[in-house]
Motif scaffolding. Structure first.
Motif, PDB file in Angstrom:
ATOM      1  N   TYR A  50       7.870  -8.438 -41.909  1.00 59.49           N
ATOM      2  CA  TYR A  50       6.744  -9.200 -41.365  1.00 59.49           C
ATOM      3  C   TYR A  50       6.363  -8.821 -39.931  1.00 59.49           C
ATOM      4  O   TYR A  50       5.183  -8.672 -39.630  1.00 59.49           O
ATOM      5  CB  TYR A  50       7.065 -10.696 -41.441  1.00 59.49           C
TER       6      TYR A  50
ATOM      7  N   PRO B 151       5.092  -7.210 -36.778  1.00 59.43           N
ATOM      8  CA  PRO B 151       4.282  -5.988 -36.674  1.00 59.43           C
ATOM      9  C   PRO B 151       4.716  -5.011 -35.565  1.00 59.43           C
ATOM     10  O   PRO B 151       4.362  -3.840 -35.624  1.00 59.43           O
ATOM     11  CB  PRO B 151       2.872  -6.517 -36.392  1.00 59.43           C
TER      12      PRO B 151
ATOM     13  N   ASN C 278       5.157  -3.677 -41.555  1.00 68.43           N
ATOM     14  CA  ASN C 278       4.003  -4.569 -41.739  1.00 68.43           C
ATOM     15  C   ASN C 278       3.000  -4.468 -40.592  1.00 68.43           C
ATOM     16  O   ASN C 278       2.234  -5.399 -40.345  1.00 68.43           O
ATOM     17  CB  ASN C 278       4.485  -6.013 -41.894  1.00 68.43           C
TER      18      ASN C 278
ATOM     19  N   GLY D 122      -0.474  -5.503 -41.470  1.00 61.74           N
ATOM     20  CA  GLY D 122      -0.554  -6.640 -42.380  1.00 61.74           C
ATOM     21  C   GLY D 122      -1.286  -7.862 -41.863  1.00 61.74           C
ATOM     22  O   GLY D 122      -1.196  -8.928 -42.473  1.00 61.74           O
ATOM     23  N   PHE D 123      -2.009  -7.735 -40.751  1.00 61.80           N
ATOM     24  CA  PHE D 123      -2.597  -8.937 -40.138  1.00 61.80           C
ATOM     25  C   PHE D 123      -4.115  -8.851 -40.020  1.00 61.80           C
ATOM     26  O   PHE D 123      -4.675  -7.786 -39.788  1.00 61.80           O
ATOM     27  CB  PHE D 123      -1.982  -9.168 -38.759  1.00 61.80           C
ATOM     28  N   VAL D 124      -4.752  -9.997 -40.191  1.00 63.67           N
ATOM     29  CA  VAL D 124      -6.201 -10.110 -40.080  1.00 63.67           C
ATOM     30  C   VAL D 124      -6.513 -11.048 -38.921  1.00 63.67           C
ATOM     31  O   VAL D 124      -6.093 -12.210 -38.930  1.00 63.67           O
ATOM     32  CB  VAL D 124      -6.810 -10.697 -41.378  1.00 63.67           C
ATOM     33  N   TRP D 125      -7.237 -10.562 -37.922  1.00 60.24           N
ATOM     34  CA  TRP D 125      -7.569 -11.403 -36.770  1.00 60.24           C
ATOM     35  C   TRP D 125      -8.698 -12.360 -37.154  1.00 60.24           C
ATOM     36  O   TRP D 125      -9.710 -11.947 -37.706  1.00 60.24           O
ATOM     37  CB  TRP D 125      -8.016 -10.541 -35.577  1.00 60.24           C
ATOM     38  N   ILE D 126      -8.496 -13.646 -36.836  1.00 56.22           N
ATOM     39  CA  ILE D 126      -9.468 -14.660 -37.257  1.00 56.22           C
ATOM     40  C   ILE D 126     -10.386 -15.089 -36.101  1.00 56.22           C
ATOM     41  O   ILE D 126     -11.600 -14.935 -36.173  1.00 56.22           O
ATOM     42  CB  ILE D 126      -8.742 -15.890 -37.841  1.00 56.22           C
ATOM     43  N   ASP D 127      -9.815 -15.640 -35.043  1.00 54.08           N
ATOM     44  CA  ASP D 127     -10.640 -16.164 -33.946  1.00 54.08           C
ATOM     45  C   ASP D 127     -10.648 -15.250 -32.725  1.00 54.08           C
ATOM     46  O   ASP D 127     -10.970 -15.687 -31.618  1.00 54.08           O
ATOM     47  CB  ASP D 127     -10.145 -17.561 -33.538  1.00 54.08           C
ATOM     48  N   ALA D 128     -10.275 -13.999 -32.891  1.00 52.79           N
ATOM     49  CA  ALA D 128     -10.295 -13.059 -31.765  1.00 52.79           C
ATOM     50  C   ALA D 128     -10.960 -11.757 -32.192  1.00 52.79           C
ATOM     51  O   ALA D 128     -10.640 -10.691 -31.682  1.00 52.79           O
ATOM     52  CB  ALA D 128      -8.871 -12.797 -31.273  1.00 52.79           C
TER      53      ALA D 128
ATOM     54  N   GLN E 205     -12.067  -8.552 -29.966  1.00 49.12           N
ATOM     55  CA  GLN E 205     -11.237  -8.421 -28.764  1.00 49.12           C
ATOM     56  C   GLN E 205     -10.451  -7.112 -28.848  1.00 49.12           C
ATOM     57  O   GLN E 205     -10.104  -6.660 -29.932  1.00 49.12           O
ATOM     58  CB  GLN E 205     -10.256  -9.598 -28.682  1.00 49.12           C
TER      59      GLN E 205
ATOM     60  N   GLU F 176      -7.557  -4.562 -29.176  1.00 52.10           N
ATOM     61  CA  GLU F 176      -6.261  -4.648 -29.843  1.00 52.10           C
ATOM     62  C   GLU F 176      -5.271  -3.716 -29.165  1.00 52.10           C
ATOM     63  O   GLU F 176      -5.664  -2.841 -28.402  1.00 52.10           O
ATOM     64  CB  GLU F 176      -6.417  -4.260 -31.324  1.00 52.10           C
TER      65      GLU F 176
ATOM     66  N   ALA G 278      -1.620 -11.512 -43.491  1.00 51.93           N
ATOM     67  CA  ALA G 278      -1.500 -12.786 -42.778  1.00 51.93           C
ATOM     68  C   ALA G 278      -2.645 -12.960 -41.789  1.00 51.93           C
ATOM     69  O   ALA G 278      -3.120 -12.000 -41.184  1.00 51.93           O
ATOM     70  CB  ALA G 278      -0.168 -12.859 -42.041  1.00 51.93           C
TER      71      ALA G 278
ATOM     72  N   MET H 275      -4.061 -14.034 -38.305  1.00 49.87           N
ATOM     73  CA  MET H 275      -3.494 -13.974 -36.952  1.00 49.87           C
ATOM     74  C   MET H 275      -4.541 -14.463 -35.968  1.00 49.87           C
ATOM     75  O   MET H 275      -5.738 -14.324 -36.204  1.00 49.87           O
ATOM     76  CB  MET H 275      -3.110 -12.517 -36.663  1.00 49.87           C
ATOM     77  N   PHE H 276      -4.092 -15.032 -34.840  1.00 50.38           N
ATOM     78  CA  PHE H 276      -5.004 -15.592 -33.829  1.00 50.38           C
ATOM     79  C   PHE H 276      -5.960 -16.600 -34.475  1.00 50.38           C
ATOM     80  O   PHE H 276      -7.171 -16.555 -34.285  1.00 50.38           O
ATOM     81  CB  PHE H 276      -5.767 -14.489 -33.092  1.00 50.38           C
TER      82      PHE H 276
END
Lengths: 183, 428
Positions: free
Chosen positions: A108, A110, A168, A171-177, A180, A182, B295, B297-298
């Motif tokens: 998990y 990153p 991983n 493996g992550f998707v930024w939602i509220d940023a 911005q 990286e 997942a 994030m932020f």
């Protein structure tokens, strides 16, 4: 009246006399009481380690010395092989899908730099910040070994740790940023 | 229905506006408080009459106190603690939302989430360091910071892990506050963060702010600079007094409407950076695993949520008749526009009365009268915020997110009222 107090009054008067367009209508100016922070103070407090390795101190550690540190300082909470205890488990590479999805460092997290940063600042919980830099590199390397991310001969330092590619990483998707910068 | 009962308001008043006996939200405003369908009861005169009826009026009361405490009889209105057995400072305590009214959470009942205990920090030794991508690295004493221009704002503050038992397969039986009380609402007062950042002179290339607390976990977290400049606050006071130790004394970063972990307690360091630091608490934790294995994030914004605080699980209604259904709603995107309540498990809904003032990013108290027939009923509330976002049903949230997300559970909660008046937590 102290010099600081005079500065305070002068600064507080600024919004009233300022008509420059550069200053927004609701722009509030403070009394400018911040003291210049010395390079020593900044260096002493700058504890953050970034994914590119910025902030990593000079030092090194390997799997075998990490095994010793882990047994003495970590195993009572995390289990002798990171299998868990009151502090939770650290190792495993199971799937992240399905009802039994189980997040570990190996499947998990990153960034390997995060592991160093967290251990150095917060572990062990009964004596946070007590590990030396070399002990921190060692235990970081050992935990990565437990997770199958590095092999048993590995030594890590400030240059090589940021280059460890975590499984991983993507493996992550930024939602509220969104948008911005990286790492 | 009890329309024919002579001791309740007129037949017209008691016309339900939705299933299960929900009444017009203005009923109590029109008629005054009528909380019992049984009408005015005559108290038996035996035990409570005569010269000794009110003994506390027959002798002088207690003297003054330097700092008041709740009534000894209110000992059950407390935070419920759940902590790690080997590290007592790692855990949570919940606000007893079911025991409170209005929109303010008393400071002593504000929820806690600590990662390694509450530090004891001397006010005069605490400093805020601002460094990184700034023209002038600066250090501020708390005495100096206290001289800056201040403002205050009523704001809810919610842990990203609030309500997370909702992901469980079976509904956990507990009080409303111990299911949903990792949220509280306070008046926070302090210095707008932008003033201090401007004083340090932020490099235009800086896009993130890394905030760190001076606790044993040395928690740090990344916040987009745009949010920091927009409405964040260096809070020194909570509900009128200096912030309490467990809420960050002497300095807390307040990030309005965004998840609790960003609101760094015991704040002592702000670092301007181009990119996020990728700390443990924004990667390994406070991220939400989705069904496809990726997942989120932020996930900063706390989406709209509401919960009925009365009647709620653990209560037993004394009998059929008129009740006021009461609850709280909040949204990290702004104001609550509307709260709808159902007494028939979501088949029909009626709008609740929103108590003024309705403030952005703050608890909103809602109320609606209900004429309980005595038959089993399922109570639900759903919040709709000013962006039009509608609080989802649990099924919908789980269909979208799966059940491994752990954080950011904001589905509609359902309370079942049994025919004997007992209220339980159900999934419906």
């Amino acid at each position: 009246m102290s010099i600081a107090r005079c500065l305070c009054l002068a600064a507080l008067a600024l919004p009233a006399i300022s008509a420059t367009p550069a200053v927004a209508a609701d722009h509030v100016v403070g009394p400018m009481l911040g003291k210049s922070a010395s390079a020593e103070l900044v260096a002493a407090r700058s504890s953050s380690v970034y994914p590119d390795g910025r902030g990593l101190p000079q030092g090194r550690g390997d799997v075998e010395s990490g095994r010793t540190v882990f047994r003495e300082k970590c195993a009572s909470c995390h289990g002798p092989a990171g299998e868990g205890g009151p502090g939770g488990h650290l190792a495993g590479r199971g799937p992240l899908t399905g009802p039994d999805a189980d997040k570990t460092v190996g499947n998990y997290w990153p960034f390997a730099t995060t592991l160093f940063d967290f251990v150095h600042r917060a572990m062990p919980m009964n004596a946070p910040g007590s590990l030396t830099v070399d002990e921190t590199y060692s235990v970081t390397t050992f935990v990565l070994f437990l997770n199958g991310v590095v092999d048993g001969q590995r030594t890590l330092d400030a240059l090589s740790l940021p280059k460890v590619r975590m499984p991983n990483r993507a493996g992550f998707v930024w939602i509220d940023a969104k948008g911005q910068p990286e790492p | 229905m009890s329309r024919e009962r002579r001791d309740v308001p007129s037949t017209e008043d008691l016309q339900p506006v939705a299933g299960g006996g929900l009444l017009d939200r203005r009923l109590f405003l029109k008629r005054g408080l009528i909380l019992s369908g049984a009408g005015a009861m005559v108290l038996a005169a035996d035990a409570h009459a005569g010269d000794d009826a009110l003994p506390w009026m027959r002798k002088p009361g207690r003297g003054f106190s330097n700092y008041g405490q709740p009534s000894e009889q209110e000992r059950r209105a407390i935070r419920w603690i759940s902590a790690n057995r080997t590290v007592p400072g790692n855990g949570v305590s919940w606000t007893p939302l079911h025991a409170l009214e209005g929109i303010v959470t008393p400071s002593g009942l504000h929820f806690e989430r600590h990662h390694n205990g509450v530090p004891e920090i001397p006010f005069e030794r605490h400093q805020l360091l601002v460094h990184g991508m700034v023209k002038r690295p600066l250090a501020f004493s708390m005495a100096d910071l206290s001289r800056y221009p201040m403002r205050s704002q009523m704001l809810f503050l919610e842990c990203g892990g609030n309500s997370n038992s909702g992901w469980n397969k079976e509904p956990l039986q507990s009080r409303a506050g111990y299911l949903h009380g990792l949220v509280s609402c306070s008046e926070w007062a302090g210095v707008p963060l932008s003033i201090v950042l401007d004083e340090a002179g932020v490099d235009p290339q800086a896009k993130w702010l890394i905030a760190e607390g001076a606790d044993a976990a040395a928690i740090h977290i990344s916040i987009p600079l745009e949010k920091a400049m927009k409405d964040c606050m260096l809070a020194l006071y909570q509900n009128g007094e200096r912030i309490r130790p467990e809420n960050g004394y002497p300095l807390r970063l307040i990030v309005p409407g965004w998840e609790g972990i960003l609101n760094i307690k015991w704040l002592h360091r702000l670092e301007l950076a181009r990119e996020p630091v990728m700390a443990r608490n924004e990667t390994a934790r406070y991220t939400e695993l989705m069904p496809d294995g990726r997942a989120r994030m932020f996930t900063f914004v706390m989406e709209a949520k509401s919960v009925i605080t009365s009647p709620s699980p653990g209560e037993t209604l004394p009998g059929r008749g008129l009740y006021e259904i009461r609850g709280l709603a909040w949204s990290g995107r702004g104001k609550i526009r509307r709260v709808e309540v159902s007494a028939d498990a979501g088949r029909s809904w009626a709008p609740a009365q929103l108590q003024e003032p309705v403030l952005p990013l703050c608890f909103t108290r809602f109320r609606i009268p209900w004429n309980w027939s005595g038959a089993p009923a399922v109570l639900k509330s759903r919040a709709i915020d000013e962006t039009g976002y509608v609080q989802p049903e649990r099924e919908k949230l789980i269909a979208e997110r799966g059940r491994n997300g752990y954080f950011h559970y904001n589905a509609i909660a359902a309370w079942q009222v049994e025919d004997d008046g007992e209220v339980t937590h159900v999934y419906r």
